[in-house]
Enzyme design. Structure first.
Site, PDB file in Angstrom:
ATOM      1  N   TYR A   8       0.820  -1.216   0.000  1.00  0.00           N
ATOM      2  CA  TYR A   8       0.000   0.000   0.000  1.00  0.00           C
ATOM      3  C   TYR A   8       0.855   1.267   0.000  1.00  0.00           C
ATOM      4  CZ  TYR A   8      -4.745  -1.811   0.691  1.00  0.00           C
ATOM      5  OH  TYR A   8      -5.974  -2.389   0.527  1.00  0.00           O
TER       6      TYR A   8
ATOM      7  N   ASP B 277      -2.950 -17.945   0.307  1.00  0.00           N
ATOM      8  CA  ASP B 277      -3.963 -18.541  -0.586  1.00  0.00           C
ATOM      9  C   ASP B 277      -4.609 -19.751   0.089  1.00  0.00           C
ATOM     10  OD1 ASP B 277      -1.521 -19.879  -0.799  1.00  0.00           O
ATOM     11  OD2 ASP B 277      -1.745 -20.340  -2.934  1.00  0.00           O
TER      12      ASP B 277
ATOM     13  N   ASP C 168      -6.419  -7.102   3.679  1.00  0.00           N
ATOM     14  CA  ASP C 168      -7.559  -6.444   3.023  1.00  0.00           C
ATOM     15  C   ASP C 168      -8.482  -7.507   2.415  1.00  0.00           C
ATOM     16  OD1 ASP C 168      -9.050  -4.248   1.959  1.00  0.00           O
ATOM     17  OD2 ASP C 168      -8.069  -4.569   0.027  1.00  0.00           O
TER      18      ASP C 168
ATOM     19  N   ASP D  36     -12.260  -9.161   4.082  1.00  0.00           N
ATOM     20  CA  ASP D  36     -13.545  -9.130   3.359  1.00  0.00           C
ATOM     21  C   ASP D  36     -14.135 -10.532   3.282  1.00  0.00           C
ATOM     22  OD1 ASP D  36     -13.564  -6.411   2.879  1.00  0.00           O
ATOM     23  OD2 ASP D  36     -13.923  -6.600   0.723  1.00  0.00           O
TER      24      ASP D  36
HETATM   25  C1  IPM Z   1     -10.506  -1.322   3.659  1.00  0.00           C
HETATM   26  C2  IPM Z   1     -10.745  -0.659   2.341  1.00  0.00           C
HETATM   27  C3  IPM Z   1      -9.614   0.327   2.090  1.00  0.00           C
HETATM   28  C4  IPM Z   1      -8.336  -0.479   1.929  1.00  0.00           C
HETATM   29  C5  IPM Z   1      -9.832   1.263   0.916  1.00  0.00           C
HETATM   30  C6  IPM Z   1     -11.116   2.047   1.039  1.00  0.00           C
HETATM   31  C7  IPM Z   1      -8.669   2.207   0.742  1.00  0.00           C
HETATM   32  O1  IPM Z   1     -10.884  -1.613   1.352  1.00  0.00           O
HETATM   33  O2  IPM Z   1     -10.415  -0.593   4.673  1.00  0.00           O
HETATM   34  O3  IPM Z   1     -10.428  -2.544   3.699  1.00  0.00           O
HETATM   35  O4  IPM Z   1      -8.032  -0.977   0.852  1.00  0.00           O
HETATM   36  O5  IPM Z   1      -7.618  -0.599   2.928  1.00  0.00           O
HETATM   37 MG    MG Z   2     -10.934  -3.627   2.078  1.00  0.00          MG
END
Ligand code: IPM
Ligand code: MG
Length: 367
Positions: free
Chosen positions: A142, A224, A248, A252
């Site tokens: 990042y 993975d 990240d 999710d």
């Molecule tokens: C998260 C989001 C952020 C990230 C974005 C909005 C920059 O996806 O907080 O997971 O990628 O970290």
């Molecule tokens: Mg995210």
């Protein structure tokens, strides 16, 4: 003792409407539990760009550095998609994380009993699930240099750099081990040591830090395979520690296992300040959901649970945090559902503020 300070940054999309419900919860704790906060509010993301031409004004950044905790809604929206990269709404959030040095991002993935039918996975795979992903948040691909889009010969090349120093790995590893000690004493570290040197170093440093935590059972997994195991049998995990990009993705994935992204909070913590509190920013895991913004459809629970995390991690109010979490469990058990939680089994449909009303009612009943 001085009144603890809280900076509220509702942001874009559904951010303001879910944050409005959090403000009511904060007021409730002030009125009914004597927990006063010195609350201020400011702009972040697209709305800050609209007003100031930048997704985070320097004054807002300075305020965030001074307060005891920042609570953020969400940033972004399609009207900002074509902005220059440097002023996109997300840059405001990334600047806060970076300049506050919030290296340890706690993302719980918890399955609420009332929602265990709602997951895309079978009920017995997710019922009772309670895991915590610790995502490194201020380094890795990042932020690594060099980065950019360059021209090489007659074509363009896009470059990002995955870069981790030992100390960056060690500090997030330590925060994950500390957390594991307070939970089930089980930590799984995820990287790609099979293809990335940064992954090899990650594995070595996590192992070294682990020598200070002999009680914690440490395992390593390629990220993975970790994704696969998370969908196969997530309950094998307790705490997972991983880098910024894998974190990240995996967070999710873990969030969706539980049934709804609209339920999950997060805490981003830095080093302790002079008063002993960690620098901290709390935000829901979900985004700004521009498609449903302003319609009273958004689920405020993730943002309210983010405030519960603030009570626990910034303000030493674990009992009050538990009271708030229990109030949320109660309204879910009673069948109240915002649109995102409305599964085939139905429920009592409520709006954003209707959910806020019900949680306030359950809080009153808890006294
Ligand atoms: C998260 C989001 C952020 C990230 C974005 C909005 C920059 O996806 O907080 O997971 O990628 O970290
Ligand atoms: Mg995210």
């Amino acid at each position: 003792m001085t009144t603890p300070s809280l900076l509220i940054l509702p942001g874009d999309g559904i951010g303001p409407e879910v944050m409005a419900e959090v403000r009511r919860i904060i007021d409730w704790f002030g009125a009914k539990r004597g927990l006063q906060f010195d609350v201020s509010e400011d702009l972040v993301g697209g709305c800050a760009y609209d007003k100031h031409g930048t997704p985070l004004h320097d004054d807002t950044m300075a305020k965030a550095q001074e307060v005891d905790a920042v609570l953020l809604g969400a940033v972004g929206g399609p009207q900002y998609d074509n902005l220059d990269f440097s002023v996109k709404p997300e840059r405001g959030l990334l600047r806060l994380r970076k300049e506050m040095d919030l290296f340890s991002n706690l993302r719980p993935a918890q399955c609420f009993d009332a929602l265990s039918d709602f997951s895309s996975l079978k009920k017995d795979v997710v019922a009772g699930l309670d895991i915590m992903i610790v995502r490194e948040l201020t380094s890795g691909v990042y932020f690594g240099e060099p980065r950019g889009i360059f021209t090489e010969g007659n074509e363009r090349v896009g470059i990002n750099t995955q870069r981790y120093t030992e100390s960056e790995i060690a500090r997030v590893a330590r925060s994950a081990f500390e957390l594991a000690m307070k939970r089930d004493k089980k930590l799984c570290s995820m990287e790609k040591a099979n293809v990335m040197e940064s992954g090899i170093l990650w594995r070595e440093v996590v192992t070294e830090v682990g020598r200070d935590y002999p009680e914690v059972e440490l395992s390593h997994m390629y990220a993975d395979a970790g994704a696969m195991q998370l969908t196969r049998w997530p309950k094998q995990f307790d705490v997972i520690v991983t880098d910024n990009l894998f974190g990240d993705l995996l967070s999710d994935l873990a969030a969706m296992l539980t049934g709804s992204l609209g339920m999950l909070p997060s805490a981003s913590l830095g080093a302790p300040m002079e008063n002993g509190r960690p620098k901290a920013l709390y935000e829901p895991v979900h985004g700004s959901a521009p498609d449903i913004a302003g319609q009273g459809k958004a689920n405020p629970i993730a943002c309210i649970l983010s405030f519960a995390m603030a009570l626990r991690y910034s303000f030493d109010q674990g009992t009050e945090a538990a009271r708030l979490e229990a109030a949320i469990e109660k309204v879910l058990a009673d069948g109240l559902r915002t649109a995102d939680l409305m599964g085939p089994e139905g429920g009592i449909p409520v709006s954003t503020s209707g959910m806020g009303d019900a949680i306030l009612g359950a809080l009153d009943a808890s006294l």
